[in-house]
Design an enzyme around this catalytic site. Structure first.
Site, PDB file in Angstrom:
ATOM      1  N   HIS A  18       0.804  -1.229   0.000  1.00 58.10           N
ATOM      2  CA  HIS A  18       0.000   0.000   0.000  1.00 58.10           C
ATOM      3  C   HIS A  18       0.843   1.289   0.000  1.00 58.10           C
ATOM      4  O   HIS A  18       0.317   2.354  -0.323  1.00 58.10           O
ATOM      5  CB  HIS A  18      -0.929   0.044   1.218  1.00 58.10           C
ATOM      6  CG  HIS A  18      -1.917  -1.086   1.282  1.00 58.10           C
ATOM      7  ND1 HIS A  18      -2.783  -1.367   0.244  1.00 58.10           N
ATOM      8  CD2 HIS A  18      -2.170  -2.011   2.248  1.00 58.10           C
ATOM      9  CE1 HIS A  18      -3.534  -2.417   0.577  1.00 58.10           C
ATOM     10  NE2 HIS A  18      -3.177  -2.830   1.781  1.00 58.10           N
TER      11      HIS A  18
HETATM   12 ZN   LIG Z   1      -3.987  -7.234   3.321  1.00 55.07          ZN
END
Ligand SMILES: [Zn+2]
Length: 388
Positions: A139
């Site tokens: 992320h």
């Molecule tokens: Zn995850």
């Protein structure tokens, strides 16, 4: 990769770094890697001649700057030393997901170090399979932390392969969409990014829709498979066999980066799929059968024991071994239902049933049809024969 019965395998561990950890209340528990080591020891995998264990070393700042902005890393380092200043918030740090804590830079650099060293071992043909259970921080962006991720070791490993001229298929099976990885390679046709995840309608990072297929030269080289909440093993495997594997085969990569997040498992506290580790292990079999070198990364998984069991089973699949205790649930003629008690690696099968099942299957069929129509035809293979 020459056809061998078992790939030359390197497993990264993190001995001596146990002091590096997220704050006590945080769901990410780096010590899952120790649980994994114990399970693999019990399975006898650590004694196999084709497997070696290495202790991870932190990545250097210059390597991390291959993707991340220097001012962001500067802030990360200062926060890691115990400073707190307003700019940290601007870089995505200081909230519940990405708290500021002592050693956070070192922990992120350690995870990235193992992924980058793994990429180097594969690129120099010193290993066919590398597993970094602490890797998979998909992320993090160029200049920001998010979703428990500070340094994107997935992107760094893919960039490292790509700069050596290798075509990379990055297959992300974590329950969360690999948004940081997608953003890094959206316009590139030398790195195929495939993310199978719970739909952004019900889960962070609230994106990863199938219509995001890449831009410019990268059009067709970004595949998203947003599974609706409640999907089980059969539904996941259908997308694996009809979307993921065909896209990778069309692309003809030199190497696969595989994120096997165990937050897909039923009962994970952060997500809502109904999968078991059996289907993840089957997906690993499919990937192994491509006959390509693999850099495997742990990703999420927030029930530590279940995550470790899932990784152990997946690593047995990736190394073409079979768990010795598959039937160990039968003890003295009595089948013990709980995996915790029997020590079994395999989860018990679960299925979605009733009208919900039909609705989910319809949605999976729709996703398959979408990709068959719109993305698979756009994927082209290597222009020259793969460099092997
Ligand atoms: Zn995850």
């Amino acid at each position: 990769m020459a056809l061998k019965q078992h790939p030359d395998t390197v497993l990264f561990l993190f001995e001596g770094y146990e002091y590096l950890s997220y704050p006590a209340h945080h769901p990410f528990r780096p010590e899952r890697a120790n649980l994994l080591r114990d399970l693999l020891e019990r399975e006898g995998l650590l004694d196999k001649p084709f497997l070696s264990v290495r202790n991870a070393r932190p990545a250097g700042r210059r390597d991390i700057e291959m993707f991340h902005a220097p001012d962001y890393l500067e802030a990360l380092e200062r926060g890691s030393r115990g400073e707190f200043f307003e700019q940290l918030v601007h870089f995505g740090m200081g909230g519940d997901d990405c708290p500021v804590f002592p050693g956070m830079y070192e922990l992120a650099a350690l995870a990235a170090g193992a992924s980058l060293e793994g990429a180097g071992l594969i690129a120099s043909k010193k290993a066919d399979l590398v597993f970094n259970p602490l890797g998979g921080f998909h992320h993090a962006g160029v200049s920001h932390a998010e979703g428990f991720c500070y340094v994107n070791d997935v992107v760094l490993a893919c960039l490292d392969f790509a700069r050596r001229g290798l075509r990379v298929a990055c297959v992300d099976l974590d329950v969360h969409h690999g948004n940081g990885t997608e953003d890094a390679f959206l316009d590139r046709d030398d790195v195929l990014t495939v993310s199978v995840h719970e739909s952004g309608r019900t889960l962070y990072p609230w994106r990863g829709e199938e219509s995001a297929v890449g831009v410019g030269a990268g059009r067709g080289f970004n595949i998203n498979v947003p599974l609706p909440a409640g999907c089980d093993d059969g539904m996941f495997l259908e997308t694996m066999r009809k979307i993921v594997m065909p896209s990778v085969e069309l692309f003809r990569p030199d190497v696969v980066v595989l994120e096997i997040g165990m937050d897909v498992l039923q009962g994970d506290p952060l997500a809502h799929l109904r999968m078991t580790n059996n289907s993840v292990a089957e997906a690993c079999d499919d990937i192994r059968e491509l006959g390509l070198p693999i850099l495997a990364l742990g990703g999420g998984g927030y029930t530590p024991h279940d995550a470790a069991r899932g990784w152990a089973l997946s690593l047995l699949s990736l190394t073409n071994c079979h768990p010795a205790d598959m039937f160990a649930g039968i003890v003295g003629g009595v089948f013990l239902g709980s995996n915790e008690h029997t020590g079994m690696l395999r989860d018990m099968q679960v299925f979605t049933s009733g009208p919900e099942r039909e609705a989910l299957k319809d949605e999976v069929r729709r996703l398959v049809a979408f990709h068959e129509q719109h993305t698979l035809p756009l994927i082209t293979g290597a222009k020259s024969p793969p460099s092997k």
